[in-house]
Write a protein that holds these residues in place. Structure first.
Motif, short mmCIF file in Angstrom:
data_model
loop_
_atom_site.label_atom_id
_atom_site.label_comp_id
_atom_site.label_asym_id
_atom_site.label_seq_id
_atom_site.Cartn_x
_atom_site.Cartn_y
_atom_site.Cartn_z
N LEU A 42 0.86 -1.19 0.00
CA LEU A 42 0.00 0.00 0.00
C LEU A 42 0.88 1.24 0.00
O LEU A 42 1.76 1.37 0.85
CB LEU A 42 -0.88 0.03 1.24
CG LEU A 42 -1.90 -1.09 1.41
CD1 LEU A 42 -2.82 -0.76 2.59
CD2 LEU A 42 -2.72 -1.25 0.14
N LEU A 43 0.64 2.10 -0.95
CA LEU A 43 1.39 3.36 -1.01
C LEU A 43 0.45 4.51 -0.74
O LEU A 43 -0.59 4.63 -1.40
CB LEU A 43 2.04 3.53 -2.37
CG LEU A 43 3.20 2.57 -2.65
CD1 LEU A 43 2.93 1.75 -3.89
CD2 LEU A 43 4.50 3.33 -2.81
N ALA A 44 0.81 5.31 0.23
CA ALA A 44 -0.02 6.48 0.55
C ALA A 44 0.90 7.60 1.04
O ALA A 44 2.01 7.33 1.50
CB ALA A 44 -1.04 6.12 1.63
N PRO A 45 0.44 8.85 0.94
CA PRO A 45 1.28 9.95 1.45
C PRO A 45 1.55 9.80 2.94
O PRO A 45 2.61 10.17 3.44
CB PRO A 45 0.42 11.19 1.17
CG PRO A 45 -0.50 10.78 0.09
CD PRO A 45 -0.78 9.34 0.29
N ASP A 46 0.58 9.22 3.65
CA ASP A 46 0.80 8.97 5.09
C ASP A 46 -0.27 7.98 5.55
O ASP A 46 -1.27 7.75 4.84
CB ASP A 46 0.69 10.26 5.90
CG ASP A 46 1.46 10.13 7.22
OD1 ASP A 46 1.98 9.02 7.50
OD2 ASP A 46 1.54 11.11 7.95
#
Lengths: 265, 199
Positions: free
Chosen positions: B107-111
């Motif tokens: 999972l890639l997310a800004p935060d």
């Protein structure tokens, strides 16, 4: 031949799932008849005289193999007629045949198994399996019966006592035939990792002797449907095809059929 | 020397493009084989295969999107994909998919919020990897920084069973692999708490 997974992913999109399910996709990718085996494979299953649970697994696996397009026979040397282990003898659901045998030892059981594997092949283009019930005590005799020792399937729970029993049977088979394929299916699990760990334990234990690896044949779930099927003598895959037990049986049957076709001449 | 400027990716497509370009920085063993395809009720951003044949789903979110929902989606997509691996392996054999290997999700997310971190930490290690991403522009060129946070989530966890041994059972000396195309979700099973099965 698809070059990229995205070339085939549309087969699995939810919007296409109903009209063109994965079973159909699999059917399209089946090998040609010429690539399929000329005889059925013999899979021996150690099952005690009163072991209705393992017998139920075996019979249900046979039905699942038939559902997947293979042929299946269950051959069993039974003292009593009718046997408390099985439904009524003879052709059953989807052509799965339950064949009692008068065999009194491994050698005569082997003869019956070889006959079943070759006579059943008439008109058969899909391959399949003859499940042969072996009374566990027969494995302790000196008879070798190599055709019965080629491929064995053991059902064990993850309990240490059951794993030890399975290990003992695995070693008995391996001592009769070097390079025998001993499959292990873990049943009665509460989660996949429990089955993984149990399989790893038995794999590690059999490894203590060189050249003796077991093969995983998945897991089975002892949900209520298994016991209902035993009592009702109705295959789970037909009575409750969407149940977790049926899904697990289908997965194990698929593994068996895949290996059977891989080994086909 | 060019200054690095933090930017917001214009779209998910742009972010996917950057991830594809910089994938070796995230995991050099991965190769992308499909992009933006329909999974269970929503698209899967990227599908990768590891050098050992593991299928890896990559899902991403942009600034302002709900990271907790992303975690839910990833578990649903993982459950959707698991029973299909065997078919994919048959239909695209050249991809050398290890159909019996568990699916990983990145999972890639800004935060990630504290709830997402806690929820991810409660999963078996190895199932979900959380990675923060920061989009940059350096000298006019787009760039992407990855900050994996799996280690802090699972700092004290043992290795998952599926990574204890080589996944495909082909390496010399490796124990044979457990095989099953089914996940706990397929079987309606609830994983028991982690416990030792050792003798």
């Amino acid at each position: 031949m698809p070059r990229d997974l995205s070339d085939v992913l549309h087969y699995f999109g939810p919007e296409l799932a109903e009209p063109k399910g994965s079973t159909e996709v699999f059917a399209e990718s089946r090998p040609e008849a010429s690539e399929l085996p000329a005889t059925l494979s013999i899979v021996s299953v150690p099952i005690g005289e009163r072991d209705v649970v393992r017998a139920a697994f075996t019979w249900n696996l046979a039905v699942e193999i038939a559902r997947l397009g293979g042929r299946a026979i269950v051959l069993s040397p039974d003292e009593a007629t009718p046997s408390p282990l099985w439904p009524v003898a003879g052709p059953g659901p989807l052509g799965v045949e339950l064949r009692p045998s008068l065999a009194k030892d491994l050698d005569s059981l082997q003869e019956a198994a070889l006959e079943a594997a070759t006579t059943q092949v008439s008109g058969n283009t899909e391959g399949g399996v003859v499940f042969v019930r072996i009374p566990p005590a027969w494995l302790e005799t000196s008879a070798l019966a190599p055709a019965l020792m080629d491929w064995t399937l053991l059902f064990t729970s993850s309990a240490t006592s059951d794993l030890r029993e399975a290990l003992k049977l695995a070693r008995a088979v391996m001592s009769k035939k070097a390079g025998a394929r001993v499959g292990v299916t873990i049943h009665g699990v509460h989660c996949r990792s429990e089955a993984e760990t149990a399989f790893e334990r038995i794999a590690r234990a059999t490894r203590s002797k060189p050249g003796s690896d077991v093969t995983s044949y998945g897991l089975l779930v002892d949900d209520l449907q298994v016991y209902r099927a035993i009592v009702a003598q109705r295959p789970i895959g037909l009575a409750h095809p969407q149940s977790p037990a049926a899904r697990a049986l289908r997965d194990v049957a698929q593994l068996l059929l895949d290996d059977e076709r891989k080994e086909a001449p | 020397m060019s200054a690095a400027e933090k930017v917001r990716p214009a779209s998910a497509a742009e972010l996917r493009r950057e991830i594809r370009r910089q994938l070796p920085l995230l995991d050099p063993e991965l190769r992308i084989v499909a992009e933006d395809f329909m999974g269970l009720a929503s698209p899967i951003d990227l599908l990768a295969i590891s050098s050992r044949g593991e299928v890896v789903l990559i899902l991403l979110s942009l600034e302002g999107e709900n990271d907790a929902a992303l975690l839910t989606r990833c578990l649903a997509q993982r459950a959707w994909a698991a029973p299909r691996l065997r078919d994919w392996a048959q239909l695209a054999p050249e991809l050398e998919i290890a159909a019996d290997a568990p699916i990983r999700v990145i999972l890639l997310a800004p935060d990630f919020g504290s709830e997402t971190l806690a929820a991810a930490a409660s999963l078996r290690p190895g199932v979900v990897q959380l990675v923060r991403h920061v989009s940059l522009r350096v000298g006019g060129q787009p760039g992407l920084l990855f900050e994996p946070i799996g280690d802090e989530v699972h700092a004290a966890s043992p290795r998952p069973p599926e990574t204890r041994e080589p996944l495909r059972g082909k390496l010399p000396g490796a124990l044979p692999s457990f095989r099953s195309g089914l996940s706990d979700n397929d079987l309606s099973l609830k994983p028991a708490p982690e416990e030792s099965f050792d003798d």
